[in-house]
Design an enzyme around this catalytic site. Structure first.
Site, PDB file in Angstrom:
ATOM      1  N   GLU A  13       4.248 -22.922  58.851  1.00  0.00           N
ATOM      2  CA  GLU A  13       4.965 -23.130  60.110  1.00  0.00           C
ATOM      3  C   GLU A  13       4.116 -23.895  61.127  1.00  0.00           C
ATOM      4  O   GLU A  13       4.648 -24.618  61.978  1.00  0.00           O
ATOM      5  CB  GLU A  13       5.393 -21.794  60.706  1.00  0.00           C
ATOM      6  CG  GLU A  13       4.243 -20.920  61.184  1.00  0.00           C
ATOM      7  CD  GLU A  13       4.708 -19.647  61.884  1.00  0.00           C
ATOM      8  OE1 GLU A  13       5.881 -19.292  61.727  1.00  0.00           O
ATOM      9  OE2 GLU A  13       3.891 -19.028  62.581  1.00  0.00           O
ATOM     10  N   ASP A  21       9.060  -9.275  64.010  1.00  0.00           N
ATOM     11  CA  ASP A  21       8.090 -10.271  64.476  1.00  0.00           C
ATOM     12  C   ASP A  21       7.411  -9.865  65.781  1.00  0.00           C
ATOM     13  O   ASP A  21       7.826  -8.926  66.464  1.00  0.00           O
ATOM     14  CB  ASP A  21       8.818 -11.612  64.669  1.00  0.00           C
ATOM     15  CG  ASP A  21       7.901 -12.811  64.529  1.00  0.00           C
ATOM     16  OD1 ASP A  21       6.668 -12.642  64.498  1.00  0.00           O
ATOM     17  OD2 ASP A  21       8.424 -13.938  64.459  1.00  0.00           O
ATOM     18  N   GLU A  30       3.177 -11.649  57.115  1.00  0.00           N
ATOM     19  CA  GLU A  30       2.627 -12.950  57.490  1.00  0.00           C
ATOM     20  C   GLU A  30       1.114 -12.802  57.587  1.00  0.00           C
ATOM     21  O   GLU A  30       0.422 -12.866  56.591  1.00  0.00           O
ATOM     22  CB  GLU A  30       3.241 -13.425  58.806  1.00  0.00           C
ATOM     23  CG  GLU A  30       2.897 -14.855  59.152  1.00  0.00           C
ATOM     24  CD  GLU A  30       3.513 -15.298  60.465  1.00  0.00           C
ATOM     25  OE1 GLU A  30       3.761 -16.497  60.613  1.00  0.00           O
ATOM     26  OE2 GLU A  30       3.723 -14.449  61.357  1.00  0.00           O
TER      27      GLU A  30
END
Length: 650
Positions: free
Chosen positions: A462, A407, A456
């Site tokens: 989210e 991430d 992503e």
């Protein structure tokens, strides 16, 4: 399978080297519908693109300025043209269809020290520079100007600046109405005449930055981030990096190399955008010799639902008891993995991924999961992983961890593109899966390293945890036509708290989705996601077992995909086959619709259907499950405002 996505055939036609007397060449697709006109005028290279009677691009520029004083695409003399054909025929085990079989016609213009390659497919055009030089150089800039044939409207994503994770909302405007200073994501859909569509993007980007776009006149110009000169750590634990200054060049390059493709996909309508295989053809062949260990699957994920469990005798949070509960839920429902997201590493030592908090014992969790046939995926910031990559990956692979969610890359310059490729290769070496978050959109890495199951690069579900004003329902009807065209998408659907827009509010610890329950089920068919999250709490899934049964049973990779009806920004209906079983799903915007679809091609006689309830326009959690007989192969279904449906054909 010795090579995944191997080039099955590359045949150069006889007597094809031509010294052109006129500096103009035509390159047509195999079906003859797409025609590129390539010209060299006063030493400068241009091209234009036509599909049937529809102008796709007017005369467009392509140049690359190097530090050695040479500008590719300028001052071209003594150009010779080579024509050929290329075919890609290969099995695709981690994709939306079992096999890709495409061919293209090739035109290569050879100039001093470099080539320019054009490939014309039935579904679009791609081009790239290839250098043949003896010494390394820097690329100062690359200019790709896509000249539109008219004031075409485009679906585009503003990204703000170059410290981006490409998680914006899409806009729809004529090109002349877009601010010239606005930085845009590279994937953009152009609305052409006659209902046709074109999609711009770069592809097979490695050892090079990915592209941005900016409006310029009646078209779009490429923009690239400079190579990082200085960086600084930031974030609560200083575990992330950002660029503080950049060099005056965009890439450092070896003298001989192929540069990334620029591609212009062309579709007869919205639906055809969703089934193009051209991006697969532009990726490099698979580098993983044995792909049998790569196990796509679904993931029980704790971050979105904030570890909210009910009816347990322990305090929930980032601890072994909580994760064991997620493992039990996954095992009971046949879910392949759980995710351990942020929080399991020691905050006092953020750069050491081998240090866990006291409440976490990873070997114990791995053993517990192994007994129940559930693997564990670990979250990690990219910077600490990069500092000690092989030791961290090797240690956790030997421990029994199945993969990493990596991430907060939040950039797309050459340095982080190189990191993404190195991480994919290192994880493949130790047989680990990868899900990249906070990252630029996929450009083919997932085909070369199919252990990379997801990306992503999308404003996913989210964001409902914190975003007050947000039309997620319309957004979800745009994403598949733009972002998903270039690769899989970790949208993280599966919410069991569902509301109409009037009742929506961001609630971080108990988030809700916009639109109906059946919309969430349909997104497991609509979104392509070989590592697919179940975002909600096991407690909520167990209270809604019929929905959980559908989610747990739906495949994550497919043998065949058909788009039954689609319109960008409004609705999508798709059918996908795994083995002999067909699944069908559809979503709509805020407009309620009654849709009749033809499922006769499936050979089935009935559908187990999950559809919006009669009161779903007021209570978005209202749904019904029934078995519907197909009359003449046709199914009529009502989609509520913000609704959807999903089914299994019997």
């Amino acid at each position: 399978m010795k090579r995944f996505l191997s080039l099955a055939l590359f045949v150069w036609l006889a007597n094809v080297i031509v010294y052109a007397s006129a500096e103009q060449w035509k390159l047509a697709s195999p079906d003859g519908n797409l025609v590129a006109s390539v010209t060299v005028e006063n030493g400068t290279l241009h091209y234009a693109l036509q599909h049937g009677s529809t102008a796709v691009l007017a005369k467009s520029d392509l140049t690359m300025t190097l530090s050695n004083g040479k500008t590719l695409g300028k001052n071209m003399t003594g150009v010779r043209a080579v024509r050929g054909m290329r075919r890609v025929s290969a099995a695709t085990p981690v994709y939306r269809k079992a096999r890709v079989d495409e061919q293209c016609n090739v035109l290569t213009l050879k100039s001093k020290g470099y080539d320019v390659e054009f490939e014309a497919y039935n579904g679009g055009l791609a081009y790239r520079f290839c250098t043949r030089m003896t010494k390394p150089f820097e690329v100062i800039d690359e200019n790709n100007y896509f000249a539109f044939a008219g004031n075409d409207a485009v679906w585009h994503m503003p990204v703000g600046n170059m410290a981006t994770a490409f998680e914006g909302e899409y806009k729809h405007k004529p090109v002349l109405d877009i601010n010239n200073d606005e930085l845009l994501a590279p994937q953009m859909v152009i609305e052409l005449a006659d209902g046709k569509r074109a999609l711009l993007s770069d592809y097979n980007v490695k050892d090079y930055p990915t592209m941005y776009l900016k409006a310029k006149g009646q078209g779009m110009a490429s923009v690239f981030p400079g190579y990082p000169k200085t960086e600084e750590a930031y974030g609560t634990n200083k575990s992330r990096l950002r660029v503080t200054s950049r060099e005056n060049y965009i890439a450092r390059c070896s003298g001989t190399r192929a540069f990334p493709w620029k591609m212009i996909l062309v579709a007869k309508g919205d639906a055809q955008l969703l089934t193009t295989d051209l991006p697969v053809c532009l990726a490099d062949p698979c580098e993983v010799k044995d792909v049998s260990w790569i196990r796509p699957g679904k993931v029980a994920w704790e971050w979105w639902n904030s570890c909210n469990l009910k009816g347990v005798e322990f305090k929930t949070g980032i601890n072994n008891d909580t994760y064991k509960r997620y493992i039990d839920f996954a095992s009971k429902n046949g879910i392949e993995y759980i995710m351990m997201d942020a929080g399991w590493t020691k905050p006092q030592e953020p750069l050491d991924l081998l240090k866990t908090i006291d409440a976490i014992n990873i070997p114990e969790l791995v053993a517990y999961g192994k007994q129940r046939n559930v693997g564990i995926i670990l979250w990690a910031d990219y910077h600490p992983l990069d500092l000690d990559m092989e030791r961290v990956i090797k240690t956790y692979a030997e421990m029994g961890i199945k993969g990493f969610k990596i991430d907060h890359i939040n950039r797309n310059d050459q340095k982080v593109v190189d990191f993404v490729w190195r991480a994919a290769k290192m994880c493949a070496k130790y047989k680990l899966l990868v899900d990249f978050h906070g990252v630029f959109p996929p450009t083919g890495l997932q085909h070369t390293y199919p252990n990379v199951l997801n990306f992503e690069a999308v404003k996913g579900l989210e964001t409902v945890k914190w975003t007050k004003k947000y039309d997620g329902v319309t957004h979800e009807c745009i994403v598949p036509f733009v972002r998903q065209v270039v690769g899989p998408i970790d949208y993280t659907q599966g919410a069991m708290r569902n509301v109409v827009m009037a009742n929506y509010a961001p609630v971080s610890s108990q988030p809700m989705s916009q639109g109906t329950r059946c919309r969430q089920l349909a997104e497991y068919v609509i979104f392509e996601s070989p590592m697919n999250m179940l975002c909600d709490s096991p407690s909520n899934y167990e209270a809604n077992q019929p929905c959980t049964d559908f989610i747990a049973g739906v495949p994550v990779v497919w043998d065949e995909t058909r788009v039954l009806d689609a319109k960008i920004g409004e609705y999508i209906i798709e059918a996908r086959r795994k083995g002999s079983v067909w699944y069908v799903g559809g979503i709509t915007d805020w407009t309620a619709r009654d849709m009749t679809i033809d499922l006769g091609f499936t050979g089935g006689s009935s559908v187990k259907l999950y559809s919006d309830g009669v009161n779903a326009d007021r209570n978005a959690e209202d749904y019904k499950v029934e078995t519907r007989q197909l009359s003449g192969g046709k199914l009529t279904v009502h989609l509520a405002s913000g609704g959807g449906f999903a089914g299994v054909v019997k």
